[in-house]
Design a protein around this motif. Structure first.
Motif, PDB file in Angstrom:
ATOM      1  N   THR A 104       0.844  -1.208   0.000  1.00 37.60           N
ATOM      2  CA  THR A 104       0.000   0.000   0.000  1.00 37.60           C
ATOM      3  C   THR A 104       0.876   1.254   0.000  1.00 37.60           C
ATOM      4  OG1 THR A 104      -0.025   0.388   2.394  1.00 37.60           O
ATOM      5  CG2 THR A 104      -1.598  -1.229   1.555  1.00 37.60           C
ATOM      6  N   ARG A 110      -5.789   4.935   6.374  1.00 35.77           N
ATOM      7  CA  ARG A 110      -6.663   4.922   5.191  1.00 35.77           C
ATOM      8  C   ARG A 110      -5.828   4.680   3.936  1.00 35.77           C
ATOM      9  NH1 ARG A 110     -11.702   6.200   3.616  1.00 35.77           N
ATOM     10  NH2 ARG A 110     -11.743   7.220   1.612  1.00 35.77           N
ATOM     11  N   SER A 112      -4.141   3.118   0.516  1.00 33.79           N
ATOM     12  CA  SER A 112      -4.655   2.517  -0.725  1.00 33.79           C
ATOM     13  C   SER A 112      -3.708   1.411  -1.162  1.00 33.79           C
ATOM     14  CB  SER A 112      -4.703   3.551  -1.846  1.00 33.79           C
ATOM     15  OG  SER A 112      -5.609   4.563  -1.493  1.00 33.79           O
ATOM     16  N   GLY A 149      -8.624   1.697   6.027  1.00 34.42           N
ATOM     17  CA  GLY A 149      -9.855   2.471   6.252  1.00 34.42           C
ATOM     18  C   GLY A 149     -10.952   1.539   6.748  1.00 34.42           C
ATOM     19  N   GLY A 152     -12.384  -1.951   5.557  1.00 40.29           N
ATOM     20  CA  GLY A 152     -11.388  -2.193   4.507  1.00 40.29           C
ATOM     21  C   GLY A 152     -11.135  -3.647   4.136  1.00 40.29           C
ATOM     22  N   VAL A 155     -12.044  -4.349   0.614  1.00 36.30           N
ATOM     23  CA  VAL A 155     -11.058  -3.998  -0.431  1.00 36.30           C
ATOM     24  C   VAL A 155     -10.030  -5.125  -0.578  1.00 36.30           C
ATOM     25  CG1 VAL A 155      -9.471  -2.238  -1.291  1.00 36.30           C
ATOM     26  CG2 VAL A 155     -11.179  -1.622   0.362  1.00 36.30           C
ATOM     27  N   SER A 205     -22.720   4.848  -1.135  1.00 37.85           N
ATOM     28  CA  SER A 205     -22.318   6.148  -0.602  1.00 37.85           C
ATOM     29  C   SER A 205     -23.505   6.916  -0.028  1.00 37.85           C
ATOM     30  CB  SER A 205     -21.542   6.979  -1.629  1.00 37.85           C
ATOM     31  OG  SER A 205     -22.195   6.943  -2.842  1.00 37.85           O
ATOM     32  N   GLN A 212     -18.247  -1.698   1.223  1.00 43.12           N
ATOM     33  CA  GLN A 212     -17.491  -0.469   1.405  1.00 43.12           C
ATOM     34  C   GLN A 212     -17.318   0.237   0.055  1.00 43.12           C
ATOM     35  OE1 GLN A 212     -13.572  -0.183   1.208  1.00 43.12           O
ATOM     36  NE2 GLN A 212     -13.107   0.785   3.168  1.00 43.12           N
ATOM     37  N   ARG A 214     -14.988   2.140  -1.231  1.00 45.22           N
ATOM     38  CA  ARG A 214     -13.691   1.988  -1.918  1.00 45.22           C
ATOM     39  C   ARG A 214     -13.559   0.612  -2.560  1.00 45.22           C
ATOM     40  NH1 ARG A 214      -8.873   3.718   1.926  1.00 45.22           N
ATOM     41  NH2 ARG A 214      -7.774   4.672   0.199  1.00 45.22           N
ATOM     42  N   GLU A 217     -15.402   0.764  -5.778  1.00 43.14           N
ATOM     43  CA  GLU A 217     -14.651   1.496  -6.808  1.00 43.14           C
ATOM     44  C   GLU A 217     -13.570   0.590  -7.396  1.00 43.14           C
ATOM     45  OE1 GLU A 217     -15.248   6.007  -5.021  1.00 43.14           O
ATOM     46  OE2 GLU A 217     -13.493   4.852  -4.457  1.00 43.14           O
ATOM     47  N   TYR A 218     -12.911  -0.134  -6.521  1.00 46.52           N
ATOM     48  CA  TYR A 218     -11.860  -1.061  -6.958  1.00 46.52           C
ATOM     49  C   TYR A 218     -12.460  -2.144  -7.871  1.00 46.52           C
ATOM     50  CZ  TYR A 218      -7.231  -3.186  -6.276  1.00 46.52           C
ATOM     51  OH  TYR A 218      -5.956  -3.656  -6.457  1.00 46.52           O
TER      52      TYR A 218
END
Ligand code: ASP
Ligand code: MG
Length: 404
Positions: A104, A110, A112, A149, A152, A155, A205, A212, A214, A217-218
């Motif tokens: 990351t 938080r 990525s 985050g 997480g 993710v 959202s 989650q 994120r 989005e991933y």
């Protein structure tokens, strides 16, 4: 043979019996000729307790040592589940984030994911092992433990599914999948079979808790198909995937609410360029995100600017707004905690006119006043008085034909 990534959340690990049930489910998947990689999160409440502990010792805990503490909740679970699988006669290997490694950036608290090395896991799978990975954690390029985050571990599951080329990434929850509305307040709510990434992103959202943001989005970016399904039964769940024509035909797929909103109105603001920017910049500098904004038509050179923020930011936002209001000679600042946001989401809105009008008429017919509005191509969101939340959800569910 398929490769399945399964993610189990905190409520799956409350008791030793519950852990055993998870192990059985994993074994069933494995015995049906699948390679299985499991991602776990900490037991419910554990991460909160770890965070609270750091706050008892420091004013604003952060950085690598903070992450070292809050990543430990997952470590216990990954060990217990692997022990359990081994004890049931199955070969299983456990991994912490840094052992995979899940690499990351250094944005502690938080972070990525920048890359995931699949080699070690692939070797284990080849040897016929079940692989169990601690979610929510990684290692920075500086060699320090990071966390991804809140929420997480979703993710982690998506990133592993992507890098391993999994056929499906299953996210286990307490419900059968994603519903057209919260089934605890709307008894007509139905499980959705299939939903697009964009709709799911909007729902997540706007208040839907199952996934989650994120992670979604991933998944969207890397095209990872998700299946949100129940940990208690074998029902098919909800597929989250790329959009198709069937999805586009549906005008409203789901209705969500969020009671975590508050509103601040700055009354009697001089109506000249730069005033709204001044208020919003001050809030942004304090890392407060503003959701909906309205400014009414000015009278006698004075306007009212109203905006919504999350309830947890209200005190700080009020302080900041009061200071700016004094500076710009606004008349008054009024805060209201008793609002909630109701949103309708659907791909079909792109091609159908009059969706917002139908929504507003239905609310008006039930005497529910709209205080603020925001829209995107595939959603309409309104702020209303909090006490009407449940009624509004039911009314809109009926209005858009989701009840049948
Ligand atoms: N345990 C972490 C949290 O509570 C990660 C997760 O649950 O996904 O945020
Ligand atoms: Mg979660």
């Amino acid at each position: 043979m398929a490769l399945v990534v399964q993610k189990y959340g905190g409520s799956s690990f409350e008791t030793p019996d519950a852990i055993m049930l998870v192990a059985k489910r994993i074994i069933d998947t494995y015995d049906s000729c699948n390679d299985v990689v499991v991602v776990v999160s900490a037991k419910t409440g554990v991460t909160n307790r770890l965070i609270a502990l750091t706050h008892e010792l420091c004013i604003s805990p952060e950085g690598p040592d903070y992450d070292l503490v809050i990543a430990t909740g997952e470590q216990t679970v990954v060990g217990l589940l692997t022990l359990c699988l081994n004890n049931m006669g199955y070969k299983a290997t456990s991994y912490l984030g840094w052992q995979v490694p899940v690499i990351t950036d250094s944005n502690h608290g938080r972070a990525s994911i920048t890359s995931v090395e699949p080699g070690r896991i692939q070797k284990d799978l080849k040897k016929g092992a079940i692989v169990v990975v601690a979610g929510f954690q990684g290692i920075s390029d500086k060699g320090r433990v990071t966390t991804l985050g809140r929420g997480g571990s979703d993710v982690t599951a998506v990133a592993l599914a992507d890098v391993l080329g999994a056929d499906i990434c299953e996210i286990f929850t307490d419900l059968d999948g994603i519903y057209t509305a919260d089934p605890t307040i709307c008894k007509e709510a139905r499980k959705i079979d299939k939903i697009s990434y964009d709709e799911m992103l909007e729902l997540a959202s706007l208040g839907e808790q199952a996934l989650q943001v994120r992670a979604l989005e991933y998944a969207k970016y890397h095209n990872v198909t998700l299946c949100v399904r129940s940990q208690f039964n074998r029902n098919a769940g909800t597929l989250v995937t790329t959009e198709d024509e069937d999805m586009e035909r549906i005008i409203v797929s789901g209705i969500v609410y969020d009671k975590n909103e508050a509103k601040i109105a700055v009354m009697g603001v001089p109506d000249k360029p730069g005033i709204a920017a001044k208020i919003l910049t001050a809030l942004a500098d304090a890392d407060i995100s503003v959701d909906m904004i309205v400014q009414n038509v000015s009278q006698a050179g004075l306007a009212d600017v109203t905006f919504s923020i999350s309830k947890s930011d209200l005190e700080l936002a009020r302080k900041i707004t009061n200071a700016i209001a004094a500076e710009i000679h606004a008349k008054e600042v009024i805060a209201d905690e008793k609002i909630s946001k109701i949103s309708i989401v659907g791909l079909g809105m792109r091609n159908h006119a009059g969706v917002a009008a139908r929504m507003f008429s239905a609310l008006a017919f039930n005497n529910i006043n709209i205080q603020m509005i925001s829209t995107s191509e595939i959603k309409v969101a309104v702020a209303i008085e909090e006490k009407y939340t449940e009624l509004a959800v039911r009314v809109l569910h009926e209005t858009f034909g989701l009840s049948y």
